[in-house]
Motif scaffolding. Structure first.
Motif, PDB file in Angstrom:
ATOM      1  N   UNK A 158       0.801  -1.223   0.000  1.00 22.36           N
ATOM      2  CA  UNK A 158       0.000   0.000   0.000  1.00 22.36           C
ATOM      3  C   UNK A 158       0.836   1.275   0.000  1.00 22.36           C
ATOM      4  N   UNK A 159       2.146   1.192  -0.228  1.00 21.43           N
ATOM      5  CA  UNK A 159       2.984   2.382  -0.350  1.00 21.43           C
ATOM      6  C   UNK A 159       3.929   2.217  -1.536  1.00 21.43           C
ATOM      7  N   UNK A 160       4.522   3.327  -1.957  1.00 16.54           N
ATOM      8  CA  UNK A 160       5.507   3.315  -3.037  1.00 16.54           C
ATOM      9  C   UNK A 160       6.895   3.661  -2.514  1.00 16.54           C
ATOM     10  N   UNK A 161       7.151   3.355  -1.261  1.00 21.01           N
ATOM     11  CA  UNK A 161       8.465   3.616  -0.677  1.00 21.01           C
ATOM     12  C   UNK A 161       9.499   2.736  -1.375  1.00 21.01           C
ATOM     13  N   UNK A 162      10.605   3.335  -1.819  1.00 19.88           N
ATOM     14  CA  UNK A 162      11.612   2.542  -2.518  1.00 19.88           C
ATOM     15  C   UNK A 162      12.334   1.623  -1.537  1.00 19.88           C
ATOM     16  N   UNK A 163      13.049   0.651  -2.100  1.00 20.38           N
ATOM     17  CA  UNK A 163      13.644  -0.416  -1.289  1.00 20.38           C
ATOM     18  C   UNK A 163      14.647   0.125  -0.279  1.00 20.38           C
ATOM     19  N   UNK A 164      15.408   1.187  -0.642  1.00 22.28           N
ATOM     20  CA  UNK A 164      16.446   1.700   0.250  1.00 22.28           C
ATOM     21  C   UNK A 164      15.830   2.268   1.521  1.00 22.28           C
ATOM     22  N   UNK A 165      14.807   3.126   1.357  1.00 16.58           N
ATOM     23  CA  UNK A 165      14.174   3.694   2.541  1.00 16.58           C
ATOM     24  C   UNK A 165      13.324   2.642   3.255  1.00 16.58           C
ATOM     25  N   UNK A 166      12.798   1.681   2.531  1.00 28.18           N
ATOM     26  CA  UNK A 166      12.086   0.584   3.186  1.00 28.18           C
ATOM     27  C   UNK A 166      13.009  -0.202   4.087  1.00 28.18           C
ATOM     28  N   UNK A 167      14.222  -0.482   3.595  1.00 22.37           N
ATOM     29  CA  UNK A 167      15.208  -1.204   4.405  1.00 22.37           C
ATOM     30  C   UNK A 167      15.666  -0.354   5.582  1.00 22.37           C
ATOM     31  N   UNK A 168      15.892   0.933   5.337  1.00 19.66           N
ATOM     32  CA  UNK A 168      16.293   1.830   6.425  1.00 19.66           C
ATOM     33  C   UNK A 168      15.227   1.883   7.518  1.00 19.66           C
ATOM     34  N   UNK A 169      13.972   2.038   7.113  1.00 19.23           N
ATOM     35  CA  UNK A 169      12.900   2.131   8.100  1.00 19.23           C
ATOM     36  C   UNK A 169      12.738   0.822   8.866  1.00 19.23           C
ATOM     37  N   UNK A 170      12.975  -0.306   8.201  1.00 18.79           N
ATOM     38  CA  UNK A 170      12.921  -1.593   8.909  1.00 18.79           C
ATOM     39  C   UNK A 170      13.912  -1.608  10.071  1.00 18.79           C
ATOM     40  N   UNK A 171      15.146  -1.183   9.811  1.00 18.36           N
ATOM     41  CA  UNK A 171      16.168  -1.189  10.858  1.00 18.36           C
ATOM     42  C   UNK A 171      15.917  -0.086  11.882  1.00 18.36           C
ATOM     43  N   UNK A 172      15.474   1.086  11.419  1.00 15.98           N
ATOM     44  CA  UNK A 172      15.222   2.194  12.350  1.00 15.98           C
ATOM     45  C   UNK A 172      14.100   1.838  13.315  1.00 15.98           C
ATOM     46  N   UNK A 173      13.010   1.267  12.808  1.00 12.45           N
ATOM     47  CA  UNK A 173      11.913   0.861  13.685  1.00 12.45           C
ATOM     48  C   UNK A 173      12.353  -0.252  14.640  1.00 12.45           C
ATOM     49  N   UNK A 174      13.270  -1.101  14.185  1.00 11.32           N
ATOM     50  CA  UNK A 174      13.808  -2.131  15.078  1.00 11.32           C
ATOM     51  C   UNK A 174      14.580  -1.496  16.221  1.00 11.32           C
ATOM     52  N   UNK A 175      15.442  -0.530  15.898  1.00  8.41           N
ATOM     53  CA  UNK A 175      16.229   0.147  16.926  1.00  8.41           C
ATOM     54  C   UNK A 175      15.336   0.937  17.875  1.00  8.41           C
ATOM     55  N   UNK A 176      14.307   1.610  17.326  1.00 11.33           N
ATOM     56  CA  UNK A 176      13.408   2.384  18.180  1.00 11.33           C
ATOM     57  C   UNK A 176      12.597   1.462  19.092  1.00 11.33           C
ATOM     58  N   UNK A 177      12.208   0.298  18.586  1.00 11.91           N
ATOM     59  CA  UNK A 177      11.509  -0.672  19.437  1.00 11.91           C
ATOM     60  C   UNK A 177      12.401  -1.103  20.590  1.00 11.91           C
ATOM     61  N   UNK A 178      13.660  -1.427  20.277  1.00 11.54           N
ATOM     62  CA  UNK A 178      14.601  -1.825  21.328  1.00 11.54           C
ATOM     63  C   UNK A 178      14.858  -0.674  22.291  1.00 11.54           C
ATOM     64  N   UNK A 179      14.941   0.549  21.767  1.00 12.83           N
ATOM     65  CA  UNK A 179      15.199   1.727  22.600  1.00 12.83           C
ATOM     66  C   UNK A 179      14.103   1.907  23.653  1.00 12.83           C
ATOM     67  N   UNK A 180      12.848   1.885  23.209  1.00  9.64           N
ATOM     68  CA  UNK A 180      11.753   2.101  24.154  1.00  9.64           C
ATOM     69  C   UNK A 180      11.502   0.861  25.015  1.00  9.64           C
ATOM     70  N   UNK A 181      11.867  -0.313  24.526  1.00  8.35           N
ATOM     71  CA  UNK A 181      11.719  -1.513  25.338  1.00  8.35           C
ATOM     72  C   UNK A 181      12.646  -1.476  26.550  1.00  8.35           C
ATOM     73  N   UNK A 182      13.923  -1.114  26.327  1.00  6.08           N
ATOM     74  CA  UNK A 182      14.847  -1.056  27.462  1.00  6.08           C
ATOM     75  C   UNK A 182      14.482   0.093  28.398  1.00  6.08           C
ATOM     76  N   UNK A 183      13.899   1.176  27.856  1.00  5.43           N
ATOM     77  CA  UNK A 183      13.408   2.242  28.729  1.00  5.43           C
ATOM     78  C   UNK A 183      12.246   1.749  29.578  1.00  5.43           C
TER      79      UNK A 183
END
Length: 409
Positions: free
Chosen positions: A243-268
């Motif tokens: 449902x989006x036209x996000x290119x693969x590079x930003x899709x991959x970046x957002x996958x890792x960024x959301x992973x890091x943010x999940x870990x960040x708020x989880x440890x908090x």
């Protein structure tokens, strides 16, 4: 939903059946009207060659798909051609057949009996000529014969992965479409529900008063599960591509960024829950490393930021051991603790470890983070709902007792 996914129809010339009499490896694929099967089996691999049809004079080797370049003994940054011969049940001759190609790392061109069928990205012999893309695709054709040949030209220069690592499926087009839609809708539905729970938890914490220590935990937990849901949308099988036209590079970046943010708020969240679960020094280092990784992921390419995951995992081991030691102290001292939260954290840590090893191709399995994180969020919300119901009931009883006391007096 499927209309938003790129697909291709093939018009091709069927190869005479006499051609397949001389072929050594013909893979029989068996599927039914309402089932699909893997398009795997034995393929011929031609290293550093981009071919449309099988060429006996060219050097090749027999491989079993799915397989990566690394598993075949080649570097991840390379290219080659996979060619497989297949036989389908006779009752499906004249029917519309679909091949479901999940995300593959790099770029590929697909041919059916030598005729172009589908491409993802741009296959190249160097990093300069290749254009990487990462999304599921579908190829459709009408079976003119029970025999057909699939050729996959594959290249990979911008990822730690490469080859045809994820298994393809084949079946009647209607069945393949239905299975894909069911998968995408189930993931999107669960992620939407988790996001809704996260928004509710955040608003609950805000209206209760963020300065309250318990409200801070609710607030951080709400943000955590929102990023957790976003991580699941941007990880395999990459629902966001529907449902989006996000290119693969930003899709991959957002996958890792959301992973890091999940870990960040989880440890908090764990730090606010009980500082014994996470030593202040370990907490500070983890926050710094995750913040550094987020910045690098924003500014670099996958070849760089994907490697950070491996090094960050070493710190993740320390964090998990700190969790274990903190829980051990709590249990050993007979202090009150949440059994649900304890086992939920154990489940989450184990599945993240499992998926990390899977991403490195160290184990052969499937991703479990989506199921485990959704289950974790459900368990925590059950606990919070139970606590909220208990306190609400207690307040109602106290108010009723107070009213009765006033009436008697």
């Amino acid at each position: 939903m499927l209309l938003l996914q790129q697909s291709s129809w093939a018009l091709y010339e069927p190869v005479p059946e006499s051609y397949y009499v001389h072929q050594k490896n013909i893979n029989s694929v068996t599927f039914e009207e309402n089932t699909t099967t893997y398009l795997s089996g034995q393929w011929q691999y031609y290293p550093k060659q981009l071919l449309q049809t099988a060429t006996p004079t060219r050097p090749s080797r027999t491989v079993l798909l799915p397989i990566s370049f690394k598993e075949m003994g080649y570097p991840q940054n390379t290219y080659g051609t996979f060619i497989g011969h297949f036989k389908i049940p006779k009752e499906f001759i004249g029917r519309r057949i679909a091949i479901w190609i999940p995300n593959q790392y790099g770029a590929y061109r697909m041919y059916l009996n030598g005729d172009f069928l589908l491409r993802l990205g741009k296959v190249g012999k160097t990093i300069q000529t290749q254009q990487t893309e990462n999304a599921p695709r579908f190829a459709y054709f009408i079976a003119e014969s029970e025999y057909f040949t699939v050729t996959m030209q594959v290249s990979s220069f911008q990822s730690l992965h490469g080859g045809l690592e994820n298994p393809m499926r084949i079946g009647v087009s209607q069945t393949v479409n239905r299975q894909f839609q069911q998968l995408m809708m189930s993931i999107a539905g669960v992620c939407g529900a988790v996001i809704g729970v996260g928004v509710f938890t955040i608003l609950f914490a805000i209206f209760r008063g963020v300065r309250h220590s318990q409200s801070q935990g609710f607030f951080v937990f709400g943000i955590f599960i929102i990023f957790l849901a976003l991580h699941n949308l941007f990880s395999a099988p990459y629902v966001y591509t529907v449902f989006t036209n996000i290119d693969w590079l930003w899709g991959t970046r957002l996958e890792y960024i959301f992973t890091y943010l999940s870990a960040f708020f989880f440890i908090n969240y764990m730090f606010l829950l009980n500082q014994r679960y996470l030593h202040p020094a370990v907490f500070t280092i983890a926050v710094f490393v995750l913040s550094f990784n987020i910045v690098i992921t924003f500014l670099s390419v996958p070849e760089v930021f994907e490697k950070l995951v491996f090094y960050s995992f070493l710190l993740g081991i320390i964090v998990v051991l700190n969790f274990a030691y903190g829980f051990y102290q709590t249990v050993n001292r007979h202090e009150p603790y949440s059994t649900i939260n304890l086992w939920a954290v154990v489940l989450l840590c184990v599945t993240f470890l499992h998926d990390f090893l899977l991403s490195l191709n160290w184990i052969d399995s499937v991703n479990l983070s989506f199921a485990s994180t959704s289950f974790y969020a459900f368990l925590i919300m059950v606990q919070q709902s139970k606590n909220y119901a208990y306190h609400s009931s207690r307040i109602e009883k106290l108010n009723n007792n107070l009213l009765c006391t006033r009436q008697i007096s």
